[in-house]
Design a protein around this motif. Structure first.
Motif, PDB file in Angstrom:
ATOM      1  N   LYS A 269       5.676   7.960  -1.890  1.00 25.49           N
ATOM      2  CA  LYS A 269       5.181   8.940  -2.860  1.00 25.49           C
ATOM      3  C   LYS A 269       6.180  10.070  -3.081  1.00 25.49           C
ATOM      4  CE  LYS A 269       0.522   7.694  -1.816  1.00 25.49           C
ATOM      5  NZ  LYS A 269      -0.771   7.986  -1.318  1.00 25.49           N
ATOM      6  N   THR A 270       7.370   9.922  -2.529  1.00 25.77           N
ATOM      7  CA  THR A 270       8.408  10.939  -2.696  1.00 25.77           C
ATOM      8  C   THR A 270       9.142  10.711  -4.012  1.00 25.77           C
ATOM      9  OG1 THR A 270       9.975   9.569  -1.467  1.00 25.77           O
ATOM     10  CG2 THR A 270       8.734  11.198  -0.212  1.00 25.77           C
ATOM     11  N   PRO A 271       9.710  11.783  -4.587  1.00 25.92           N
ATOM     12  CA  PRO A 271      10.466  11.609  -5.824  1.00 25.92           C
ATOM     13  C   PRO A 271      11.712  10.753  -5.569  1.00 25.92           C
ATOM     14  CG  PRO A 271      10.331  13.943  -5.203  1.00 25.92           C
ATOM     15  CD  PRO A 271       9.642  13.163  -4.143  1.00 25.92           C
ATOM     16  N   GLY A 272      12.152  10.067  -6.581  1.00 26.79           N
ATOM     17  CA  GLY A 272      13.344   9.236  -6.465  1.00 26.79           C
ATOM     18  C   GLY A 272      13.088   7.852  -7.018  1.00 26.79           C
ATOM     19  N   THR A 273      14.103   7.023  -6.943  1.00 25.86           N
ATOM     20  CA  THR A 273      14.004   5.692  -7.532  1.00 25.86           C
ATOM     21  C   THR A 273      13.413   4.653  -6.587  1.00 25.86           C
ATOM     22  OG1 THR A 273      16.285   5.229  -6.906  1.00 25.86           O
ATOM     23  CG2 THR A 273      15.919   6.088  -9.127  1.00 25.86           C
ATOM     24  N   VAL A 274      13.488   4.877  -5.271  1.00 25.03           N
ATOM     25  CA  VAL A 274      12.905   3.931  -4.324  1.00 25.03           C
ATOM     26  C   VAL A 274      11.389   4.142  -4.315  1.00 25.03           C
ATOM     27  CG1 VAL A 274      12.828   3.122  -1.942  1.00 25.03           C
ATOM     28  CG2 VAL A 274      14.986   3.932  -2.893  1.00 25.03           C
ATOM     29  N   LYS A 275      10.649   3.110  -4.688  1.00 24.82           N
ATOM     30  CA  LYS A 275       9.199   3.232  -4.843  1.00 24.82           C
ATOM     31  C   LYS A 275       8.414   2.585  -3.715  1.00 24.82           C
ATOM     32  CE  LYS A 275       9.614   5.558  -8.527  1.00 24.82           C
ATOM     33  NZ  LYS A 275       9.347   6.978  -8.464  1.00 24.82           N
ATOM     34  N   ALA A 276       9.005   1.600  -3.020  1.00 26.32           N
ATOM     35  CA  ALA A 276       8.300   0.930  -1.922  1.00 26.32           C
ATOM     36  C   ALA A 276       9.308   0.223  -1.026  1.00 26.32           C
ATOM     37  CB  ALA A 276       7.293  -0.079  -2.473  1.00 26.32           C
ATOM     38  N   THR A 277       8.884  -0.029   0.206  1.00 32.19           N
ATOM     39  CA  THR A 277       9.682  -0.825   1.132  1.00 32.19           C
ATOM     40  C   THR A 277       8.763  -1.834   1.814  1.00 32.19           C
ATOM     41  OG1 THR A 277       9.347   0.666   2.996  1.00 32.19           O
ATOM     42  CG2 THR A 277      11.286   1.078   1.618  1.00 32.19           C
TER      43      THR A 277
END
Length: 86
Positions: A12-20
């Motif tokens: 839920k943090t800003p940036g391009t990585v949305k999930a791992t």
């Protein structure tokens, strides 16, 4: 080959990585920290890599195109379904 998904985590943090997540191929190998990235043309998966100098080198490469497609389709389906829940 059976593909299992573990530790799927929406970020839920800003940036391009949305999930791992971690992906298990059969009962043979586990790939840790595959990322789902939000790109300009929609989400895509990014296999784990390490930075060497100015470049990123892949830690693992899946050579079988069918397995790659299965992983990509499975992860993006989970990601989209998780987005609907939010």
């Amino acid at each position: 080959m059976k593909i299992g998904i573990e530790n799927f985590c929406l970020l839920k943090t800003p940036g391009t990585v949305k999930a791992t997540c971690d992906v298990i191929l059969g009962k043979i190998i586990i790939i840790h920290q595959i990322k789902i990235i939000q790109g300009p043309n929609g989400p895509f998966i990014n296999m784990p890599a390490r930075k060497i100098g100015d470049k990123f080198e892949p830690i693992c490469t899946i050579l079988d195109e069918n397995i790659k497609k299965q992983i990509r389709d499975t992860l993006l389906e989970i990601y989209v379904s998780q987005q609907r829940v939010l």
